[in-house]
Design a protein around this motif. Sequence first.
Motif, mmCIF file in Angstrom:
data_model
loop_
_atom_site.group_PDB
_atom_site.id
_atom_site.type_symbol
_atom_site.label_atom_id
_atom_site.label_comp_id
_atom_site.label_asym_id
_atom_site.label_seq_id
_atom_site.Cartn_x
_atom_site.Cartn_y
_atom_site.Cartn_z
ATOM 1 N N LYS A 195 0.869 -1.234 -0.109
ATOM 2 C CA LYS A 195 -0.021 -0.064 0.013
ATOM 3 C C LYS A 195 1.030 1.099 -0.163
ATOM 4 N N ARG A 196 0.762 2.179 -0.709
ATOM 5 C CA ARG A 196 1.293 3.477 -0.996
ATOM 6 C C ARG A 196 0.802 4.589 -0.428
ATOM 7 N N SER A 197 1.733 5.477 0.141
ATOM 8 C CA SER A 197 1.066 6.868 0.705
ATOM 9 C C SER A 197 2.154 7.919 0.462
ATOM 10 N N SER A 198 1.648 8.972 0.438
ATOM 11 C CA SER A 198 2.211 10.395 0.110
ATOM 12 C C SER A 198 2.665 11.168 1.661
ATOM 13 N N ILE A 199 2.284 10.422 2.587
ATOM 14 C CA ILE A 199 2.679 10.871 4.013
ATOM 15 C C ILE A 199 4.177 10.546 4.433
ATOM 16 N N LEU A 200 4.802 11.672 4.609
ATOM 17 C CA LEU A 200 6.224 11.300 5.141
ATOM 18 C C LEU A 200 6.444 11.665 6.722
ATOM 19 N N CYS A 201 6.946 10.820 7.401
ATOM 20 C CA CYS A 201 7.512 11.067 8.695
ATOM 21 C C CYS A 201 8.903 11.907 8.443
ATOM 22 N N GLU A 202 9.102 12.964 8.753
ATOM 23 C CA GLU A 202 10.432 13.742 8.613
ATOM 24 C C GLU A 202 11.403 13.028 9.558
ATOM 25 N N THR A 203 11.024 12.720 10.975
ATOM 26 C CA THR A 203 11.827 12.172 11.837
ATOM 27 C C THR A 203 12.364 10.899 11.579
ATOM 28 N N CYS A 204 11.400 10.161 11.144
ATOM 29 C CA CYS A 204 11.957 8.525 10.787
ATOM 30 C C CYS A 204 12.298 8.454 9.305
ATOM 31 N N LYS A 205 12.125 9.274 8.583
ATOM 32 C CA LYS A 205 12.307 9.487 6.970
ATOM 33 C C LYS A 205 11.619 8.200 6.361
ATOM 34 N N ILE A 206 10.248 7.865 6.749
ATOM 35 C CA ILE A 206 9.526 6.924 6.147
ATOM 36 C C ILE A 206 8.273 7.347 5.734
ATOM 37 N N CYS A 207 7.431 6.591 4.788
ATOM 38 C CA CYS A 207 6.091 6.807 4.654
ATOM 39 C C CYS A 207 5.415 5.921 5.458
ATOM 40 N N LEU A 208 3.981 6.626 5.559
ATOM 41 C CA LEU A 208 3.068 5.811 6.308
ATOM 42 C C LEU A 208 1.725 6.458 5.869
ATOM 43 N N CYS A 209 0.609 5.313 5.717
ATOM 44 C CA CYS A 209 -0.676 5.739 5.379
ATOM 45 C C CYS A 209 -1.230 6.462 6.441
ATOM 46 N N LYS A 210 -2.408 7.084 6.332
ATOM 47 C CA LYS A 210 -3.005 7.785 7.564
ATOM 48 C C LYS A 210 -3.235 6.960 8.417
ATOM 49 N N GLU A 211 -3.852 5.657 8.231
ATOM 50 C CA GLU A 211 -4.415 4.733 9.237
ATOM 51 C C GLU A 211 -3.180 4.132 9.893
ATOM 52 N N CYS A 212 -2.077 4.172 9.505
ATOM 53 C CA CYS A 212 -0.974 3.435 10.042
ATOM 54 C C CYS A 212 0.219 4.453 10.916
ATOM 55 N N TYR A 213 -0.085 5.821 10.433
ATOM 56 C CA TYR A 213 0.738 6.864 11.267
ATOM 57 C C TYR A 213 0.796 6.706 12.742
ATOM 58 N N ALA A 214 -0.131 6.780 13.378
ATOM 59 C CA ALA A 214 -0.389 6.680 14.731
ATOM 60 C C ALA A 214 0.143 5.363 15.327
ATOM 61 N N PRO A 215 -0.466 4.288 15.012
ATOM 62 C CA PRO A 215 -0.282 2.939 15.394
ATOM 63 C C PRO A 215 1.327 2.631 15.260
ATOM 64 N N TYR A 216 1.924 3.083 14.120
ATOM 65 C CA TYR A 216 3.364 2.806 14.258
ATOM 66 C C TYR A 216 4.167 3.552 14.982
ATOM 67 N N HIS A 217 3.815 4.778 15.243
ATOM 68 C CA HIS A 217 4.883 5.524 16.370
ATOM 69 C C HIS A 217 4.436 5.066 17.808
ATOM 70 N N LYS A 218 3.385 4.193 17.826
ATOM 71 C CA LYS A 218 3.114 3.820 19.186
ATOM 72 C C LYS A 218 3.591 2.685 19.539
ATOM 73 N N LEU A 219 4.657 1.920 18.526
ATOM 74 C CA LEU A 219 4.861 0.615 18.925
ATOM 75 C C LEU A 219 6.141 1.032 19.777
ATOM 76 N N PRO A 220 6.889 0.116 20.435
ATOM 77 C CA PRO A 220 7.950 0.191 21.492
ATOM 78 C C PRO A 220 9.257 0.778 20.894
ATOM 79 N N ASN A 221 9.609 0.071 19.719
ATOM 80 C CA ASN A 221 10.808 0.732 19.034
ATOM 81 C C ASN A 221 10.612 1.915 18.278
ATOM 82 N N ASN A 222 9.437 2.348 18.312
ATOM 83 C CA ASN A 222 9.215 3.570 17.457
ATOM 84 C C ASN A 222 8.932 4.844 18.067
#
Length: 223
Positions: A195-222
């Motif tokens: 799945k592709r997205s145009s939302i980039l996290c400038e801190t992590c330098k990765i792309c995440l879709c809108k639904e995954c943005y918050a859950p990804y950054h809640k993971l312990p390693n992120n």
Amino acid sequence: MKKDSLYKPGEIEFTQSEDVSVCRWKDRGKKPVTVISNMHNASSTEIVNRKNSKGERIPIECPKSISDYNKFMGGVDRFDQYMATYSVAQKSRRWWLKLFYYMLDTSIVNSYLLYKSSCANYRKKPISALEFRSTLTDQLIANFSSRYRPTISPGVKNPKRALSNPSNYIIPGQHLAVKIDKYRRCKLCSKNKEKRSSILCETCKICLCKECYAPYHKLPNNI
């Protein structure tokens, strides 16, 4: 009123409307002196001494408004000096902001003059104008704290709709989401299905879709 070149030395011209008076008086200069006042009668005059062409001091008639200004103009100069040294004014195209800054500066200068007068009565040495402004600022701010308001990120193309999209918020101390032109694979959900997205996290330098943005950054390693 007449043109400047038509006035003779010592000539007075005035007009008054209710409490406002306008007086013109030709002194020794090339142009007449003009004063607008709301506390003088336009017809009131005083006798002042001026030197003639021979260097002799002779008495001539002068409007009282101009005479009073000459007596107390030192206070005006001192006021302008305090205003210009530490002014809060900022450049703006909005005319009412200039009035606001002027009234704010006037209030600060007047309060400082009252403070100095109070120190003189109690025979205390007053602090400088800069220290007074610094102390006043600290007292006005005191323990004030404002609620956090999300700020739109620089990469957002449509700021009007940005507040409806949580991924466009800049959260201090956390991850900044910006809109990019190219679509890339989502770091989280593309593990199972691309799945592709145009939302980039400038801190992590990765792309995440809108639904995954918050859950990804809640993971312990992120976090």
